[in-house]
Design an enzyme around this catalytic site. Structure first.
Site, PDB file in Angstrom:
ATOM      1  N   TRP A 104       1.260  -4.469  -5.864  1.00  0.00           N
ATOM      2  CA  TRP A 104       1.712  -5.817  -6.266  1.00  0.00           C
ATOM      3  C   TRP A 104       3.208  -5.733  -6.624  1.00  0.00           C
ATOM      4  O   TRP A 104       4.017  -6.409  -6.039  1.00  0.00           O
ATOM      5  CB  TRP A 104       0.923  -6.314  -7.471  1.00  0.00           C
ATOM      6  CG  TRP A 104      -0.300  -7.129  -7.239  1.00  0.00           C
ATOM      7  CD1 TRP A 104      -0.450  -8.457  -7.520  1.00  0.00           C
ATOM      8  CD2 TRP A 104      -1.584  -6.701  -6.722  1.00  0.00           C
ATOM      9  NE1 TRP A 104      -1.735  -8.877  -7.219  1.00  0.00           N
ATOM     10  CE2 TRP A 104      -2.449  -7.823  -6.729  1.00  0.00           C
ATOM     11  CE3 TRP A 104      -2.090  -5.479  -6.269  1.00  0.00           C
ATOM     12  CZ2 TRP A 104      -3.768  -7.761  -6.297  1.00  0.00           C
ATOM     13  CZ3 TRP A 104      -3.405  -5.405  -5.844  1.00  0.00           C
ATOM     14  CH2 TRP A 104      -4.228  -6.539  -5.850  1.00  0.00           C
ATOM     15  N   GLU A 112       0.421 -10.651  -1.321  1.00  0.00           N
ATOM     16  CA  GLU A 112       0.827 -12.068  -1.290  1.00  0.00           C
ATOM     17  C   GLU A 112       2.337 -12.276  -1.233  1.00  0.00           C
ATOM     18  O   GLU A 112       2.842 -13.310  -1.678  1.00  0.00           O
ATOM     19  CB  GLU A 112       0.224 -12.828  -2.483  1.00  0.00           C
ATOM     20  CG  GLU A 112      -1.289 -12.932  -2.391  1.00  0.00           C
ATOM     21  CD  GLU A 112      -1.940 -13.526  -3.632  1.00  0.00           C
ATOM     22  OE1 GLU A 112      -1.219 -13.860  -4.591  1.00  0.00           O
ATOM     23  OE2 GLU A 112      -3.174 -13.647  -3.649  1.00  0.00           O
ATOM     24  N   GLU A 125      -8.889 -11.168  -0.472  1.00  0.00           N
ATOM     25  CA  GLU A 125      -8.989 -11.587  -1.878  1.00  0.00           C
ATOM     26  C   GLU A 125      -9.498 -13.019  -1.898  1.00  0.00           C
ATOM     27  O   GLU A 125      -8.998 -13.872  -1.162  1.00  0.00           O
ATOM     28  CB  GLU A 125      -7.656 -11.479  -2.610  1.00  0.00           C
ATOM     29  CG  GLU A 125      -7.791 -11.740  -4.113  1.00  0.00           C
ATOM     30  CD  GLU A 125      -6.474 -11.682  -4.867  1.00  0.00           C
ATOM     31  OE1 GLU A 125      -5.707 -10.721  -4.639  1.00  0.00           O
ATOM     32  OE2 GLU A 125      -6.192 -12.595  -5.663  1.00  0.00           O
TER      33      GLU A 125
END
Length: 661
Positions: free
Chosen positions: A127, A174, A250
């Protein structure tokens, strides 16, 4: 002929349809498993501090085959030192020449999962990244080789230090992917003998990565799985055109009430029926973070009270079991899957060895809304559904039946085994009466089980008196219990320069801002305690390591954390190495209640005390009053906290809270 008459009559009289399950024309896509994410971020933070036997029980409910959620996949955050939703997770490389494969708790969690299910699939995904990789930029693609090296060291370290084989690796959660980076990552994996580690991209939307793969033959070759987030059960044409495996890598992220369970039940079926996705991974595994942080209780189960041992096996665990206990990665979906005439869906899977599992869901719109994306209206009503087994399944004599009904307590059942269905006299057909918000699993497997333990201890508030002197010689975990880092990383530290009282301390160890995923604060902060605390005294020994510019604080009534940490309000008591103190109403330091000069310097231990009572606060330095009765009207309650002025080394010791609520 006679046996078919009642079946025909039934089909004619009842509203509903007939559905053929057949493998004569071959099978559908290979099933890759159901899983969950630990991380993104710090979602398992409080789990590690649970006392036994409760910690092991929670792990059993999640990972033990034929017991609870019985997950096939565990996906973990590759800690990058940054705030990634509900906290920071430490990197294995805080600095360029630093490597440590025992920080955080994801290593431990992966080993516990493997202990219970040696076949579990392991996935790693970054992340945030440590700041040194960015060379001054908030961007992981400044030096592609360096970032690939960093990720590969994590995979190699997992094997070398923990005997863990990572099966899949992701790119950047993301956020932007870089096609050249993906190619370099593949080459570096291969050079380390890690050809079997597969690449999943891009953990974001379908569109960009799919189109890029169709235009770039090398990229097409190195991406094994296209993973999209929160796809709303649909994929896109380009993704399907690649012929690659499609995953909802996810999903869920919804409060683990019965509505959350309905969301999970619906998407586990419809991600394949509508979008050909062969794996669905829930964020998150277990809600083991303070509930008032963002997305509180959005785990498959809840374990947020290590101080009491209390946990809750929520309904999404049993919804998972309907699929996970009766399938395995490597099974195949049948081509004959689809929607039911009066709403709902059905899928069927086989191991190719004669076993068959059918999962039917009738989740209503009202009781199955996920947190995202928007769910267009649909109707579900009572119906009779007749299933006809054909092909190699036509001779199946008996199916086990497992049943869930979500909703009103009076009618509610979770993963209940019903009488099995005998098919010998019915030409391989059976009819079910289906109502709203139900799940049925019909299977040839007889291994299903609703695991249980004695109820855990009752829920309790965080202790109103709490002390930690951090005197742990060889800590099993790098972080002190119950502290939840929200910016920066706070680790147990052995202070070689001080053989006395401050030999073992808690130290903030980041000296530069990470490559962020969310809006980390400009200050470091770790929270602890009960969000409902109002009146309290916090006392802590502090040690500034940076001369002139360094500073530390203790705080109470901290009202925000996670991705909202930059805007946290509270009462913050700061001292600085330049000989000043400050009292502020927010972490950023814009709201100044008081400031002044004080005899403080770096490399000296001081004791700070902050007392908040009603609408007033007072502070002491080394047990002498420094400021008194400053009016504080907002916030009314919140966590206690410690932290530093910037990304700087500092130490904390003998932390003590007395709260009167």
């Amino acid at each position: 002929g006679h046996a078919a008459v009642p079946f025909l009559l039934c089909a004619l009289l009842a509203p509903g349809g007939a559905y053929v399950l057949d493998d004569s024309d071959g099978l559908g896509r290979e099933f890759d498993g159901i899983g969950a994410v630990s991380g993104g971020g710090a979602t398992s933070r409080l789990l590690v501090n649970y006392p036994e036997p409760y910690r092991s029980q929670i792990l059993d409910y999640l990972f033990k085959p034929n017991f609870g959620a019985s997950l096939h996949i565990l996906k973990v955050e590759i800690g990058g030192d940054g705030q990634t939703t509900d906290g920071t997770e430490p990197s294995h490389m805080h600095y360029a020449l630093d490597e440590n494969y025992f920080r955080g708790y994801e290593w431990w969690l992966m080993k516990e999962a493997k202990k219970r299910n040696p076949n579990i699939t392991l996935i790693g995904l970054p992340w945030s990244f440590p700041g040194w990789l960015g060379k001054g930029f908030d961007w992981p693609y400044v030096n592609l080789q360096l970032t690939a090296y960093y990720v590969v060291t994590w995979i190699v370290g997992a094997k070398r230090y923990h005997d863990l084989d990572i099966d899949y690796i992701g790119i950047w959660n993301e956020r932007s992917y870089n096609a050249n980076y993906i190619k370099i990552l593949r080459k570096m994996l291969n050079s380390q003998g890690l050809q079997r580690v597969k690449i999943i991209a891009s953990d974001n939307l379908w569109e960009s990565i799919s189109a890029a793969m169709l235009l770039d033959a090398e990229l097409f070759k190195v991406v094994d799985v296209i993973g999209a987030h929160y796809p709303g059960t649909h994929s896109v044409k380009d993704a399907r055109l690649t012929g690659k495996k499609l995953w909802s890598s996810e999903d869920f992220s919804t409060l683990n009430s019965d509505t959350g369970a309905g969301c999970w039940g619906r998407i586990l079926n419809q991600n394949y029926v509508n979008g050909y996705m062969t794996s669905t991974i829930a964020w998150n595994l277990v809600a083991s973070y303070y509930e008032q942080l963002p997305y509180g209780r959005c785990g498959l189960m809840t374990a947020q009270e290590p101080w009491s041992g209390h946990y809750v096996v929520e309904s999404p665990v049993w919804v998972s079991a309907h699929t996970t206990q009766f399938t395995q990665p490597g099974w195949y979906y049948l081509k004959t899957v689809g929607h039911l005439e009066k709403g709902g869906s059905y899928v069927a899977l086989t191991d190719g060895l004669g076993n068959l599992t059918i999962i039917i869901e009738t989740m209503s719109h009202k009781h199955s809304k996920c947190i995202r994306p928007f769910l267009p209206y649909f109707n579900v009503s009572q119906q009779f559904a007749t299933f006809v087994l054909k092909g190699s399944f036509s001779e199946i004599p008996e199916l086990q039946v497992w049943y869930t009904k979500l909703g009103k307590t009076s009618e509610r059942f979770l993963f209940k085994q019903l009488d099995s269905l005998w098919l010998l006299d019915s030409n391989g057909s059976f009819t079910l009466k289906l109502q709203e918000d139900e799940l049925f699993t019909l299977t040839t497997l007889t291994t299903g089980r609703k695991g249980s333990y004695l109820p855990p201890p009752k829920s309790q508030r965080f202790p109103s008196t709490y002390k930690d002197d951090f005197n742990v010689d060889y800590p099993f975990f790098s972080e002190a219990p119950n502290f939840a880092d929200q910016t920066g990383v706070f680790e147990y530290f052995t202070n070689m320069e001080d053989p006395g009282e401050h030999h073992f301390t808690l130290r903030q160890v980041l000296n530069q801002r990470p490559i962020t995923w969310a809006a980390d604060a400009s200050n470091t902060i770790s929270i602890i305690g009960d969000y409902n605390w109002t009146n309290l005294t916090i006392k802590c020994d502090v040690y500034i390591e940076t001369p002139d510019t360094g500073g530390v604080f203790i705080a109470g009534r901290v009202n925000k954390g996670g991705i909202l940490i930059r805007s946290a309000r509270g009462i913050f008591f700061w001292i600085f190495a330049n000989g000043s103190y400050r009292v502020t109403g927010d972490l950023a330091g814009w709201i100044i209640y008081a400031l002044g000069h004080v005899e403080v310097t770096a490399k000296t231990w001081y004791t700070l005390t902050l007392t908040i009572k009603g609408r007033f606060a007072s502070g002491m330095l080394n047990d002498k009053s420094l400021w008194t009765d400053i009016p504080v009207n907002f916030p009314k309650n919140g966590w206690a906290a410690i932290g530093t002025h910037s990304f700087e080394f500092a130490q904390f010791d003998n932390f003590h809270v007395e709260a009167t609520r």
